[in-house]
Design an enzyme around this catalytic site. Structure first.
Site, mmCIF file in Angstrom:
data_model
loop_
_atom_site.group_PDB
_atom_site.id
_atom_site.type_symbol
_atom_site.label_atom_id
_atom_site.label_comp_id
_atom_site.label_asym_id
_atom_site.label_seq_id
_atom_site.Cartn_x
_atom_site.Cartn_y
_atom_site.Cartn_z
ATOM 1 C CG HIS A 53 -115.719 -28.726 -78.507
ATOM 2 N ND1 HIS A 53 -115.990 -30.062 -78.398
ATOM 3 C CD2 HIS A 53 -116.235 -28.135 -77.404
ATOM 4 C CE1 HIS A 53 -116.637 -30.285 -77.265
ATOM 5 N NE2 HIS A 53 -116.795 -29.138 -76.642
ATOM 6 C CD GLU A 94 -106.075 -30.829 -70.815
ATOM 7 O OE1 GLU A 94 -106.908 -30.629 -69.939
ATOM 8 O OE2 GLU A 94 -105.039 -30.138 -70.938
ATOM 9 N N GLY A 131 -121.639 -34.575 -91.500
ATOM 10 C CA GLY A 131 -120.623 -33.936 -92.335
ATOM 11 C C GLY A 131 -121.003 -32.559 -92.833
ATOM 12 C CB SER A 132 -123.451 -29.978 -91.822
ATOM 13 O OG SER A 132 -123.129 -29.642 -90.492
ATOM 14 C CG ASN A 171 -111.966 -30.831 -82.851
ATOM 15 O OD1 ASN A 171 -112.698 -31.419 -83.647
ATOM 16 N ND2 ASN A 171 -112.262 -30.715 -81.565
ATOM 17 N NE ARG A 227 -109.252 -44.704 -77.208
ATOM 18 C CZ ARG A 227 -110.438 -44.236 -77.599
ATOM 19 N NH1 ARG A 227 -110.531 -43.444 -78.642
ATOM 20 N NH2 ARG A 227 -111.526 -44.539 -76.939
ATOM 21 C CD GLU A 268 -120.331 -26.366 -84.897
ATOM 22 O OE1 GLU A 268 -119.609 -27.240 -85.394
ATOM 23 O OE2 GLU A 268 -121.216 -26.631 -84.053
ATOM 24 C CB THR A 287 -126.206 -21.667 -88.841
ATOM 25 O OG1 THR A 287 -126.301 -20.877 -87.659
ATOM 26 C CG2 THR A 287 -127.462 -22.500 -88.987
HETATM 27 C C1 GAR Z 1 -120.579 -30.255 -84.911
HETATM 28 O O1 GAR Z 1 -121.439 -29.500 -84.111
HETATM 29 C C2 GAR Z 1 -119.192 -30.281 -84.292
HETATM 30 O O2 GAR Z 1 -118.833 -29.088 -83.670
HETATM 31 C C3 GAR Z 1 -119.343 -31.385 -83.290
HETATM 32 O O3 GAR Z 1 -120.109 -32.367 -83.943
HETATM 33 C C4 GAR Z 1 -120.961 -31.732 -84.904
HETATM 34 C C5 GAR Z 1 -120.730 -32.388 -86.234
HETATM 35 O O4 GAR Z 1 -121.650 -31.974 -87.194
HETATM 36 N N1 GAR Z 1 -118.064 -31.879 -82.864
HETATM 37 C C6 GAR Z 1 -117.811 -32.300 -81.625
HETATM 38 O O5 GAR Z 1 -118.641 -32.347 -80.754
HETATM 39 C C7 GAR Z 1 -116.377 -32.739 -81.408
HETATM 40 N N2 GAR Z 1 -116.071 -32.783 -80.014
HETATM 41 P P1 GAR Z 1 -121.387 -32.227 -88.741
HETATM 42 O O6 GAR Z 1 -121.060 -33.712 -88.891
HETATM 43 O O7 GAR Z 1 -122.702 -31.893 -89.385
HETATM 44 O O8 GAR Z 1 -120.258 -31.347 -89.177
#
Ligand code: GAR
Length: 197
Positions: free
Chosen positions: A117, A151, A12-13, A115, A69, A182, A180
């Protein structure tokens, strides 16, 4: 007040970075928006404790407890919709939420489902992005904030950041460098959306 509901599966950063930015930049005052809830599909997600410390409502919906799902996504939708305000549907922010969503779910939140990614989409959708970027010999990696469409890891790009691949990088060191960044682009992209920029 427009509620933001953040969905997480792990540390959850990114969620924490969004919460920090919302407080620091007074999203309530500027955009009439607040992070109202954090929902996880995993009870052990570290981000839940972080959210609770900030006084944010948390909820766990363990995907394994649902028949399929569709049933999980329906329950998730109900949990999210509790945060709709009058004429103010909640903004749904996926932050390391590692579940593939059904087309029905994505359609229901179209235009208000974001989202992040960890790659320069459309390159490397899916898992193990950093390892794949290294194996492909990429000199640059990065991250993308995008609107979610049916998609996986596609949809209109709201923000991107480019990060160099350095000699000696492995997937972990590259992931850490990208993460960092992100933390900077995700709050900025959300603020942009909230202000219609
Ligand atoms: C992050 O790097 C995010 O971009 C990635 O998971 C990590 C979560 O980190 N997401 C994916 O790969 C989605 N396809 P966080 O829990 O510390 O935010």
């Amino acid at each position: 007040m427009r509620n933001i509901v953040i969905l997480i599966s792990g540390g959850g950063s990114n969620m924490a970075a969004i919460v920090r930015a919302a407080q620091r930049d007074n999203w309530a005052g500027h955009y009439g928006a607040q992070v109202a809830a954090v929902i996880s599909n995993r009870a052990e997600a570290g981000g839940l404790a972080l959210a609770r410390e900030q006084g944010i409502a948390t909820q766990v919906l363990a995907h394994g407890s649902y028949a399929n799902r569709e049933a999980f996504d329906a329950a998730l939708g109900q949990a999210i919709d509790r945060y709709d305000g009058p004429g103010q549907p909640a903004l749904v922010v996926l932050a390391g939420f590692m579940r593939i969503l059904t087309p029905a779910f994505v359609a229901r939140y179209a235009g208000r489902l974001l989202n992040i990614h960890p790659s320069l989409l459309p390159a490397f959708p899916g898992l193990h992005t950093h390892q794949r970027a290294l194996e492909a010999g990429c000199k640059f990696a990065g991250a993308t904030v995008h609107q979610v469409t049916a998609e996986l890891d596609h949809g209109p790009v709201l923000a991107q950041v480019v990060v160099p691949v350095l000699p000696g990088d492995d997937a972990d060191s590259l992931a850490a460098r990208v993460l960092t960044q992100e933390h900077l682009i995700y709050p900025r992209a959300i603020a942009g959306l909230l202000s219609n920029r």
